[in-house]
Design a protein around this motif. Sequence first.
Motif, PDB file in Angstrom:
ATOM      1  N   GLN A  83       0.828  -1.209   0.000  1.00  0.00           N
ATOM      2  CA  GLN A  83       0.000   0.000   0.000  1.00  0.00           C
ATOM      3  C   GLN A  83       0.859   1.255   0.000  1.00  0.00           C
ATOM      4  OE1 GLN A  83      -3.788   0.546  -0.155  1.00  0.00           O
ATOM      5  NE2 GLN A  83      -2.435   2.104  -0.998  1.00  0.00           N
ATOM      6  N   LEU A  84       2.002   1.207   0.686  1.00  0.00           N
ATOM      7  CA  LEU A  84       2.903   2.367   0.708  1.00  0.00           C
ATOM      8  C   LEU A  84       3.539   2.641  -0.657  1.00  0.00           C
ATOM      9  CD1 LEU A  84       4.701   1.785   4.133  1.00  0.00           C
ATOM     10  CD2 LEU A  84       2.943   3.507   3.600  1.00  0.00           C
ATOM     11  N   LYS A  85       3.633   1.606  -1.506  1.00  0.00           N
ATOM     12  CA  LYS A  85       4.278   1.742  -2.816  1.00  0.00           C
ATOM     13  C   LYS A  85       3.373   2.361  -3.878  1.00  0.00           C
ATOM     14  CE  LYS A  85       6.221  -2.031  -4.377  1.00  0.00           C
ATOM     15  NZ  LYS A  85       6.597  -3.443  -4.571  1.00  0.00           N
ATOM     16  N   THR A  86       2.056   2.460  -3.609  1.00  0.00           N
ATOM     17  CA  THR A  86       1.130   2.915  -4.640  1.00  0.00           C
ATOM     18  C   THR A  86       0.206   4.000  -4.104  1.00  0.00           C
ATOM     19  OG1 THR A  86      -0.509   2.202  -6.287  1.00  0.00           O
ATOM     20  CG2 THR A  86      -0.581   1.094  -4.147  1.00  0.00           C
ATOM     21  N   ASP A  87      -0.257   4.851  -5.018  1.00  0.00           N
ATOM     22  CA  ASP A  87      -1.215   5.890  -4.642  1.00  0.00           C
ATOM     23  C   ASP A  87      -2.646   5.371  -4.656  1.00  0.00           C
ATOM     24  OD1 ASP A  87       0.764   7.812  -4.324  1.00  0.00           O
ATOM     25  OD2 ASP A  87       0.678   8.423  -6.428  1.00  0.00           O
ATOM     26  N   ARG A  88      -2.878   4.247  -5.335  1.00  0.00           N
ATOM     27  CA  ARG A  88      -4.260   3.748  -5.397  1.00  0.00           C
ATOM     28  C   ARG A  88      -4.607   3.041  -4.091  1.00  0.00           C
ATOM     29  NH1 ARG A  88      -4.671  -1.969  -6.417  1.00  0.00           N
ATOM     30  NH2 ARG A  88      -2.583  -2.764  -6.807  1.00  0.00           N
ATOM     31  N   PRO A  89      -5.843   3.195  -3.633  1.00  0.00           N
ATOM     32  CA  PRO A  89      -6.243   2.383  -2.478  1.00  0.00           C
ATOM     33  C   PRO A  89      -6.349   0.925  -2.929  1.00  0.00           C
ATOM     34  CG  PRO A  89      -8.069   3.774  -3.233  1.00  0.00           C
ATOM     35  CD  PRO A  89      -6.876   4.081  -4.102  1.00  0.00           C
ATOM     36  N   ILE A  90      -5.653   0.030  -2.261  1.00  0.00           N
ATOM     37  CA  ILE A  90      -5.687  -1.390  -2.644  1.00  0.00           C
ATOM     38  C   ILE A  90      -7.027  -1.978  -2.217  1.00  0.00           C
ATOM     39  CG2 ILE A  90      -4.683  -3.658  -2.227  1.00  0.00           C
ATOM     40  CD1 ILE A  90      -1.953  -2.320  -2.100  1.00  0.00           C
ATOM     41  N   PRO A  91      -7.785  -2.534  -3.167  1.00  0.00           N
ATOM     42  CA  PRO A  91      -9.086  -3.092  -2.827  1.00  0.00           C
ATOM     43  C   PRO A  91      -8.994  -4.405  -2.037  1.00  0.00           C
ATOM     44  CG  PRO A  91      -8.932  -2.589  -5.187  1.00  0.00           C
ATOM     45  CD  PRO A  91      -7.549  -2.524  -4.606  1.00  0.00           C
ATOM     46  N   VAL A  92      -9.915  -4.559  -1.113  1.00  0.00           N
ATOM     47  CA  VAL A  92     -10.133  -5.822  -0.426  1.00  0.00           C
ATOM     48  C   VAL A  92     -11.424  -6.397  -1.005  1.00  0.00           C
ATOM     49  CG1 VAL A  92     -10.583  -6.922   1.796  1.00  0.00           C
ATOM     50  CG2 VAL A  92      -8.946  -5.044   1.649  1.00  0.00           C
ATOM     51  N   VAL A  93     -11.391  -7.674  -1.352  1.00  0.00           N
ATOM     52  CA  VAL A  93     -12.517  -8.314  -2.028  1.00  0.00           C
ATOM     53  C   VAL A  93     -13.112  -9.395  -1.135  1.00  0.00           C
ATOM     54  CG1 VAL A  93     -13.197  -9.675  -4.050  1.00  0.00           C
ATOM     55  CG2 VAL A  93     -11.534  -7.816  -4.285  1.00  0.00           C
ATOM     56  N   VAL A  94     -14.437  -9.402  -1.073  1.00  0.00           N
ATOM     57  CA  VAL A  94     -15.178 -10.410  -0.317  1.00  0.00           C
ATOM     58  C   VAL A  94     -15.815 -11.352  -1.335  1.00  0.00           C
ATOM     59  CG1 VAL A  94     -17.040 -10.809   1.335  1.00  0.00           C
ATOM     60  CG2 VAL A  94     -15.638  -8.724   1.507  1.00  0.00           C
ATOM     61  N   LEU A  95     -15.580 -12.655  -1.128  1.00  0.00           N
ATOM     62  CA  LEU A  95     -16.141 -13.701  -2.010  1.00  0.00           C
ATOM     63  C   LEU A  95     -17.234 -14.404  -1.225  1.00  0.00           C
ATOM     64  CD1 LEU A  95     -12.702 -15.063  -3.235  1.00  0.00           C
ATOM     65  CD2 LEU A  95     -14.220 -13.488  -4.465  1.00  0.00           C
ATOM     66  N   GLU A  96     -18.484 -14.234  -1.659  1.00  0.00           N
ATOM     67  CA  GLU A  96     -19.629 -14.810  -0.971  1.00  0.00           C
ATOM     68  C   GLU A  96     -20.174 -15.974  -1.774  1.00  0.00           C
ATOM     69  OE1 GLU A  96     -21.824 -11.103  -0.880  1.00  0.00           O
ATOM     70  OE2 GLU A  96     -21.119 -10.679   1.155  1.00  0.00           O
ATOM     71  N   ARG A  97     -20.227 -17.134  -1.116  1.00  0.00           N
ATOM     72  CA  ARG A  97     -20.699 -18.348  -1.762  1.00  0.00           C
ATOM     73  C   ARG A  97     -22.097 -18.104  -2.346  1.00  0.00           C
ATOM     74  NH1 ARG A  97     -19.175 -24.002  -0.945  1.00  0.00           N
ATOM     75  NH2 ARG A  97     -17.688 -23.287   0.602  1.00  0.00           N
ATOM     76  N   ALA A  98     -22.278 -18.522  -3.611  1.00  0.00           N
ATOM     77  CA  ALA A  98     -23.576 -18.322  -4.285  1.00  0.00           C
ATOM     78  C   ALA A  98     -24.597 -19.369  -3.808  1.00  0.00           C
ATOM     79  CB  ALA A  98     -23.401 -18.404  -5.790  1.00  0.00           C
TER      80      ALA A  98
END
Length: 133
Positions: A118-133
């Motif tokens: 995260q310190l290396k980039t200006d973009r906010p690093i996304p966190v992804v939630v995987l919800e069982r279908a």
Amino acid sequence: MLYGKEHVETYQRTGGAEGHDWNGTTILLLTTRGRRSGRSYTTPLIYQPHGDSYVVVASKGGAPEDPDWYANLLADPEVEVQVKADRFRARARTATDEEKPELWALMTATWPDYDSYQLKTDRPIPVVVLERA
């Protein structure tokens, strides 16, 4: 990717007996549909369970752009996940601003390098939630 195609093939062939445990953490396989090609792409990712869901991070090692798999799931959030021998359909979503601090802490506890990414980039690093279908 961690070590790419070989990791995916070994994980799939062994039902995760080889490839799930990696460098002191755990790996799942995420399959997305290419937003331009329509082809399936499978990526090994560090994960942690959270309730009935699984959490992954779209870090790309702190690169300035999001990883392709993340762009793909934004275009089509219906994905396939494999955790060890368990393969299932899931719906992917980006963690909300309210959820992200707790989920970021969960993921940096298993892979502290996310903080340096995260310190290396200006973009906010996304966190992804995987919800069982």
